[in-house]
Design an enzyme around this catalytic site. Structure first.
Site, PDB file in Angstrom:
ATOM      1  N   ALA A  21     105.161  16.898  33.105  1.00  0.00           N
ATOM      2  CA  ALA A  21     105.900  17.920  32.361  1.00  0.00           C
ATOM      3  C   ALA A  21     104.981  19.121  32.169  1.00  0.00           C
ATOM      4  O   ALA A  21     103.749  18.989  32.206  1.00  0.00           O
ATOM      5  CB  ALA A  21     106.322  17.362  31.011  1.00  0.00           C
TER       6      ALA A  21
ATOM      7  N   GLY B 210     105.122  12.960  33.871  1.00  0.00           N
ATOM      8  CA  GLY B 210     106.527  13.105  34.252  1.00  0.00           C
ATOM      9  C   GLY B 210     106.729  13.093  35.764  1.00  0.00           C
ATOM     10  O   GLY B 210     107.826  12.768  36.234  1.00  0.00           O
TER      11      GLY B 210
ATOM     12  N   GLU C  10      99.318  10.803  29.805  1.00  0.00           N
ATOM     13  CA  GLU C  10      99.745  11.423  28.540  1.00  0.00           C
ATOM     14  C   GLU C  10      98.826  11.082  27.376  1.00  0.00           C
ATOM     15  O   GLU C  10      98.678  11.856  26.433  1.00  0.00           O
ATOM     16  CB  GLU C  10     101.186  10.988  28.195  1.00  0.00           C
ATOM     17  CG  GLU C  10     102.260  11.573  29.100  1.00  0.00           C
ATOM     18  CD  GLU C  10     102.550  10.747  30.339  1.00  0.00           C
ATOM     19  OE1 GLU C  10     101.732   9.871  30.703  1.00  0.00           O
ATOM     20  OE2 GLU C  10     103.609  10.972  30.953  1.00  0.00           O
TER      21      GLU C  10
ATOM     22  N   GLU D 177     106.957   9.549  36.524  1.00  0.00           N
ATOM     23  CA  GLU D 177     108.229   9.072  35.948  1.00  0.00           C
ATOM     24  C   GLU D 177     109.419   9.525  36.788  1.00  0.00           C
ATOM     25  O   GLU D 177     110.372   8.764  37.005  1.00  0.00           O
ATOM     26  CB  GLU D 177     108.351   9.569  34.504  1.00  0.00           C
ATOM     27  CG  GLU D 177     107.328   8.884  33.594  1.00  0.00           C
ATOM     28  CD  GLU D 177     107.203   9.550  32.228  1.00  0.00           C
ATOM     29  OE1 GLU D 177     106.960  10.778  32.181  1.00  0.00           O
ATOM     30  OE2 GLU D 177     107.370   8.856  31.217  1.00  0.00           O
TER      31      GLU D 177
HETATM   32  C1  LIG Z   1     107.082  13.857  30.753  1.00  0.00           C
HETATM   33  C2  LIG Z   1     106.169  13.312  29.694  1.00  0.00           C
HETATM   34  C3  LIG Z   1     106.899  13.232  28.409  1.00  0.00           C
HETATM   35  O1  LIG Z   1     105.835  11.992  30.018  1.00  0.00           O
HETATM   36  C4  LIG Z   1     104.954  14.136  29.440  1.00  0.00           C
HETATM   37  C5  LIG Z   1     104.071  14.616  30.554  1.00  0.00           C
HETATM   38  O2  LIG Z   1     104.327  14.570  31.723  1.00  0.00           O
HETATM   39  S1  LIG Z   1     102.649  15.351  29.989  1.00  0.00           S
HETATM   40  C6  LIG Z   1     101.817  15.861  31.454  1.00  0.00           C
HETATM   41  C7  LIG Z   1     101.053  14.772  32.100  1.00  0.00           C
HETATM   42  N1  LIG Z   1     100.223  15.310  33.163  1.00  0.00           N
HETATM   43  C8  LIG Z   1      98.961  15.619  33.011  1.00  0.00           C
HETATM   44  O3  LIG Z   1      98.379  15.471  31.959  1.00  0.00           O
HETATM   45  C9  LIG Z   1      98.269  16.191  34.226  1.00  0.00           C
HETATM   46  C10 LIG Z   1      97.722  17.578  33.936  1.00  0.00           C
HETATM   47  N2  LIG Z   1      97.012  18.126  35.062  1.00  0.00           N
HETATM   48  C11 LIG Z   1      95.770  17.727  35.416  1.00  0.00           C
HETATM   49  O4  LIG Z   1      95.173  16.843  34.850  1.00  0.00           O
HETATM   50  C12 LIG Z   1      95.127  18.453  36.566  1.00  0.00           C
HETATM   51  O5  LIG Z   1      95.811  19.681  36.750  1.00  0.00           O
HETATM   52  C13 LIG Z   1      95.170  17.657  37.883  1.00  0.00           C
HETATM   53  C14 LIG Z   1      94.234  16.439  37.784  1.00  0.00           C
HETATM   54  C15 LIG Z   1      96.570  17.207  38.239  1.00  0.00           C
HETATM   55  C16 LIG Z   1      94.662  18.572  39.049  1.00  0.00           C
HETATM   56  O6  LIG Z   1      93.410  19.123  38.727  1.00  0.00           O
HETATM   57  P1  LIG Z   1      92.868  20.364  39.578  1.00  0.00           P
HETATM   58  O7  LIG Z   1      93.008  20.086  41.029  1.00  0.00           O
HETATM   59  O8  LIG Z   1      91.509  20.658  39.042  1.00  0.00           O
HETATM   60  O9  LIG Z   1      93.871  21.567  39.278  1.00  0.00           O
HETATM   61  P2  LIG Z   1      94.007  22.407  37.929  1.00  0.00           P
HETATM   62  O10 LIG Z   1      93.136  23.610  38.036  1.00  0.00           O
HETATM   63  O11 LIG Z   1      93.852  21.555  36.740  1.00  0.00           O
HETATM   64  O12 LIG Z   1      95.551  22.847  37.986  1.00  0.00           O
HETATM   65  C17 LIG Z   1      96.007  23.921  38.794  1.00  0.00           C
HETATM   66  C18 LIG Z   1      96.985  24.727  37.951  1.00  0.00           C
HETATM   67  O13 LIG Z   1      98.087  23.911  37.600  1.00  0.00           O
HETATM   68  C19 LIG Z   1      98.247  23.897  36.192  1.00  0.00           C
HETATM   69  N3  LIG Z   1      98.785  22.591  35.770  1.00  0.00           N
HETATM   70  C20 LIG Z   1      98.474  21.391  36.255  1.00  0.00           C
HETATM   71  N4  LIG Z   1      99.151  20.432  35.638  1.00  0.00           N
HETATM   72  C21 LIG Z   1      99.943  21.052  34.740  1.00  0.00           C
HETATM   73  C22 LIG Z   1     100.892  20.594  33.782  1.00  0.00           C
HETATM   74  N5  LIG Z   1     101.221  19.277  33.662  1.00  0.00           N
HETATM   75  N6  LIG Z   1     101.499  21.496  33.010  1.00  0.00           N
HETATM   76  C23 LIG Z   1     101.230  22.814  33.130  1.00  0.00           C
HETATM   77  N7  LIG Z   1     100.344  23.310  34.035  1.00  0.00           N
HETATM   78  C24 LIG Z   1      99.718  22.438  34.815  1.00  0.00           C
HETATM   79  C25 LIG Z   1      96.859  24.135  35.663  1.00  0.00           C
HETATM   80  O14 LIG Z   1      96.901  24.583  34.339  1.00  0.00           O
HETATM   81  C26 LIG Z   1      96.356  25.185  36.641  1.00  0.00           C
HETATM   82  O15 LIG Z   1      96.941  26.431  36.343  1.00  0.00           O
HETATM   83  P3  LIG Z   1      96.072  27.615  35.698  1.00  0.00           P
HETATM   84  O16 LIG Z   1      95.716  27.142  34.314  1.00  0.00           O
HETATM   85  O17 LIG Z   1      94.873  27.769  36.574  1.00  0.00           O
HETATM   86  O18 LIG Z   1      96.996  28.788  35.682  1.00  0.00           O
END
Ligand SMILES: CC(C)(O)CC(=O)SCCNC(=O)CCNC(=O)[C@H](O)C(C)(C)COP(=O)(O)OP(=O)(O)OC[C@H]1O[C@@H](n2cnc3c(N)ncnc32)[C@H](O)[C@@H]1OP(=O)(O)O
Length: 259
Positions: free
Chosen positions: A66, A110, A133, A113
């Site tokens: 998400a 998500g 999460e 999921e």
């Molecule tokens: C549906 C529910 C209720 O279950 C809740 C959820 O889904 S909560 C979200 C769970 N997901 C995460 O916690 C994953 C978050 N992302 C990461 O940990 C990392 O991005 C990665 C391991 C997937 C990849 O890392 P890396 O290759 O180093 O890329 P990044 O620089 O981190 O990301 C690139 C760019 O994408 C943006 N990004 C990534 N994931 C998300 C996200 N879930 N939501 C919003 N944005 C996301 C990240 O911020 C980067 O953007 P910029 O900040 O550079 O503009």
């Protein structure tokens, strides 16, 4: 006002491909994207020319979950009243046709999921699955605690959900989360091939088989077996059952008419 189209769609033969299209945010699943996805799914489900639907992302990410930035400031009353995750996210679970997730790269939170809501997951060899999460101070909210546990069992699901650890494609295959692992560059083509194969079969049998398998998640064994038997019996009302069995007896290929 929509920023841009967050899903791209195309049709190959009788298979619709829905590609999540927020590459800069690793396909983070924001409200707009989920609304577009729901609309596309409903459209293809109603389209008699389509036999199966493939959902995919990019080679780097199926979806990284998400949209954390979109949801971070939301209040409890707001997400409660909006039924956040509920209606918007469940669209895929209402689709009657087979939905195949073609997962390359990250399928986290998500994203994992969403893949698990699909009927079949094909994984690219670079796929990474997880429910991180817990690192955000929350828990999975789109079915992760339930579907992952049913798919891979309690101990492994607990380990992944309580630590946020990711598992790679090979581990996901060993754990029965995915049907098959293929080279990442071929995952969409393989999913389309699978959809085409299913599309050669009787559409009522396919939809009813999907319903019966899904019932296994919802009921006791005895009730599930009874439900299956009724559905099995109901298929004797179709022309495709007559054709399928006649074709076997006559040693020829069946010509299903989906009726
Ligand atoms: C549906 C529910 C209720 O279950 C809740 C959820 O889904 S909560 C979200 C769970 N997901 C995460 O916690 C994953 C978050 N992302 C990461 O940990 C990392 O991005 C990665 C391991 C997937 C990849 O890392 P890396 O290759 O180093 O890329 P990044 O620089 O981190 O990301 C690139 C760019 O994408 C943006 N990004 C990534 N994931 C998300 C996200 N879930 N939501 C919003 N944005 C996301 C990240 O911020 C980067 O953007 P910029 O900040 O550079 O503009």
């Amino acid at each position: 006002m929509a920023e841009y189209e967050m899903i791209l769609t195309e049709v190959e033969g009788r298979v619709a491909i829905i590609r999540l299209n927020r590459p800069k945010a690793l396909n983070a699943l924001c409200d707009q994207l989920m609304d577009e996805l729901g609309q596309a799914l409903r459209g293809y489900d109603a389209d008699p020319g389509i036999a199966a639907i493939v959902i995919t992302g990019s080679e780097k990410a199926f979806a990284a979950g998400a949209d954390i930035k979109e949801m971070q400031g939301r209040s409890y009353p707001a997400i409660y009243l909006d039924d956040f995750i509920g209606k918007r996210w469940e669209a895929v679970t209402y689709v009657q046709k087979p939905v195949i997730a073609a997962v390359a790269g990250f399928a986290l939170g998500g994203g994992c999921e969403l893949a698990m809501m699909c009927d079949i997951i094909l994984a690219g060899d670079n796929a990474k699955f997880g429910q991180p999460e817990i690192n955000l101070g929350v828990i999975p909210g789109a079915g992760g605690t339930q579907r992952l546990t049913r798919a891979i069992g309690k101990s492994k699901a607990m380990e992944l959900i309580l630590t946020g650890r990711m598992m790679d494609a090979a581990e996901a295959e060993r754990a029965n989360l995915v049907a098959r692992v293929v080279p990442a560059a071929e995952v969409v083509a393989e999913a389309v091939k699978l959809g085409e194969k299913i599309g050669t079969l009787s559409a009522p049998s396919v939809a009813i088989a999907k319903e019966a398998v899904n019932r296994a998640y919802e009921t006791t064994l005895a009730e599930g077996v009874k439900f299956e038997r009724r559905l099995f019996q109901s298929l004797f009302a179709t022309a495709d059952q007559k054709e399928g069995m006649a074709a076997f007896a006559e040693k020829r290929k069946a010509r299903f008419e989906n009726r």
